[in-house]
Motif scaffolding. Sequence first.
Motif, mmCIF file in Angstrom:
data_model
loop_
_atom_site.group_PDB
_atom_site.id
_atom_site.type_symbol
_atom_site.label_atom_id
_atom_site.label_comp_id
_atom_site.label_asym_id
_atom_site.label_seq_id
_atom_site.Cartn_x
_atom_site.Cartn_y
_atom_site.Cartn_z
ATOM 1 N N LEU A 11 -3.320 3.185 1.259
ATOM 2 C CA LEU A 11 -4.539 2.391 1.121
ATOM 3 C C LEU A 11 -4.749 1.958 -0.320
ATOM 4 O O LEU A 11 -5.239 0.868 -0.591
ATOM 5 N N GLU A 12 -4.391 2.851 -1.279
ATOM 6 C CA GLU A 12 -4.562 2.509 -2.681
ATOM 7 C C GLU A 12 -3.617 1.391 -3.100
ATOM 8 O O GLU A 12 -3.892 0.663 -4.039
ATOM 9 N N ARG A 13 -2.478 1.254 -2.392
ATOM 10 C CA ARG A 13 -1.524 0.197 -2.742
ATOM 11 C C ARG A 13 -1.866 -1.130 -2.077
ATOM 12 O O ARG A 13 -1.209 -2.127 -2.323
ATOM 13 N N GLU A 14 -2.849 -1.148 -1.209
ATOM 14 C CA GLU A 14 -3.253 -2.360 -0.515
ATOM 15 C C GLU A 14 -4.729 -2.643 -0.738
ATOM 16 O O GLU A 14 -5.496 -1.727 -1.050
ATOM 17 N N TYR A 15 -5.109 -3.880 -0.581
ATOM 18 C CA TYR A 15 -6.514 -4.248 -0.675
ATOM 19 C C TYR A 15 -6.751 -5.507 0.138
ATOM 20 O O TYR A 15 -5.831 -6.274 0.422
ATOM 21 N N ASN A 16 -8.009 -5.698 0.515
ATOM 22 C CA ASN A 16 -8.397 -6.859 1.305
ATOM 23 C C ASN A 16 -8.743 -8.030 0.394
ATOM 24 O O ASN A 16 -9.291 -7.847 -0.697
ATOM 25 N N PRO A 63 -12.740 -5.368 -2.605
ATOM 26 C CA PRO A 63 -12.051 -6.557 -2.077
ATOM 27 C C PRO A 63 -12.402 -7.814 -2.854
ATOM 28 O O PRO A 63 -13.509 -7.953 -3.363
ATOM 29 N N PHE A 64 -11.451 -8.736 -2.930
ATOM 30 C CA PHE A 64 -11.608 -9.941 -3.715
ATOM 31 C C PHE A 64 -12.035 -11.105 -2.820
ATOM 32 O O PHE A 64 -11.644 -11.193 -1.666
ATOM 33 N N THR A 65 -12.828 -12.006 -3.399
ATOM 34 C CA THR A 65 -13.268 -13.221 -2.702
ATOM 35 C C THR A 65 -12.871 -14.433 -3.534
ATOM 36 O O THR A 65 -13.182 -14.500 -4.724
ATOM 37 N N MET A 66 -12.181 -15.366 -2.908
ATOM 38 C CA MET A 66 -11.718 -16.571 -3.597
ATOM 39 C C MET A 66 -12.001 -17.800 -2.732
ATOM 40 O O MET A 66 -12.512 -17.676 -1.617
#
Length: 575
Positions: free
Chosen positions: A13-18, A87-90
């Motif tokens: 989970l730490e290696r992935e993100y939304n 999580p990032f928003t673009m």
Amino acid sequence: MLSRFMSGSIRNLEREYNCTVRLLDDSEYTCTIQRDAKGQYLFDLICHHLNLLEKDYFGIRYVDPDKQRHWLGFTKCIAKQMKSQPPFTMCLRVKFYPPDPAALKEEITRYLVFLQIKRDLYHGRLLCKTSDAAMLAAYILQAEVGDYDPGKHPEGYSSKFQFFPKHSEKLERRISDIHKTELIGQTPEESELNFLQKAQELETYGVDPHPCKDVSGNPAFLAFTPFGFTVLQGNRRVHFLKWDEVTKLKFEAKTFHIYANQKEDKKIILTYFAPTPEACKHLWKCGVENQAFYKLDKSSQVRTVSSSNLFFKGSRFRYSGRVAKEVMEQSAKIKREPPEIHRAGLVPSRSCPSITHGPRLTSVPRQRRRAVHISIMEGLESLRDSAHSTPVRSVSHGDSFMPRHRHHTTDAGEGGSSQRVISDEAYCPSDSVLPTPTAEHSLELAVARHPNGAPCSIEEEESEAGTPEGQVAEFGPDGRVLRLGRTRKSLPNKEVQELHKFILSVLRMFLVTMGLLFALLSLLIMLTESDLDIAFLRDIRKTPEFQQFHFEYFCPLRRWVACKFRWMGGFLIDK
């Protein structure tokens, strides 16, 4: 065994993100990516989702914690570019506007560019005469609702749409008249193409404005278009330089310089001042990318550009990607069945409310309708769209880079060349009078205000709606918040960045000095020890100054160094 499984899951989970990307039709695309994924990977995912092949015109924009907008670099790691926590928003936006939208190969590409320009029109970046504005709005109306039908379209039906930041009833009637009489029988595809061709003729087509001040302190907006560099003041264009005339773009701190050669070898230098050093660097990078994309013939001609004349000082940047001519050549090779287009006519839009969505305020709770109505009547100032490239930091009226506008727009002299739909006083590309809600919780944010009384922008709401400022949320497997942790303030981070820049400058200076010393030492050894019989070396050796230096200084130094080496060698052998 269970503990190993849990620890392995936590590490994964730490290696992935939304990551959530808002598309041009205001829908959202969410995916899970690896922490070391680069921007190109995310961009390819989105283009595959949209079935988009002519993707070089588009880019991904994000906002940092300081409210400065950036374009996501495709060759760099996403996590290293984002200064916030996941999580990032673009947002997916048009980065390079096509010089001729009608020449685009596929309809899906034209449709996405149409959505972007419709957004530009709504947020006041596309200036035009009242007659042109009415025609553009009528094309949008025809594309969304089709032919006029008295049974479906009652009197005043065009007022259900918000085409511009501000418009009058007279303009609404003109839009309805064009839609009823001149556009009958046009399909959505034809209306969108006519809209693009009309917009492409305007001076502000492709303008993504950056607020600045000139040397006299007057507000101005700098922009890069498919045809060159533009400066806008008031409601008119005061400078325009073709890309072939622009020779260099340079910045230092908040100061931005444009060097150009015009006719008869006339050299000019334009100087402007950005609100912040970060905004100035973003302006410079946008200029470098646009100049490379539109001016060069091949991507192999792209060179690394420095913001300073000295190579060990300033920022260095290189555009990575294909240029416009290569994109057109590649598009001509596309041979496939046209992909199906799902138009956003039935999807609630943040940018341009549609008649198919019902009245504008039907989704507003009753107790909030009056507050929203009053906000609209007073005129919400400086609501910025996600395609706008400038910082959305709230500032006081005294030092604002955006002049205030009158609420009403006169319609006198529709045919006059100076008449503008957006404002009679000054060009304000981010002025908008209508929040564009997507849900009830968004409406609460639409009328929220900063402590100094200025309303929040749409993009600020999007970037601040997650966790409170200065906190990071940790989520469990079920999506619940486990705990909130404090993050560092941005001020120490800025100080650390400035310290790193200073250290890098010192290191560059040290390396340059050592390189010069090494070059001088190499030349000295060549003069004294080598047997090269070159004319300029022979002339130097014959000078009395060199002979005096050779016998009185260099020879004793050489004997001393040789003696020390022999002593060290003997010392090591004895051991």
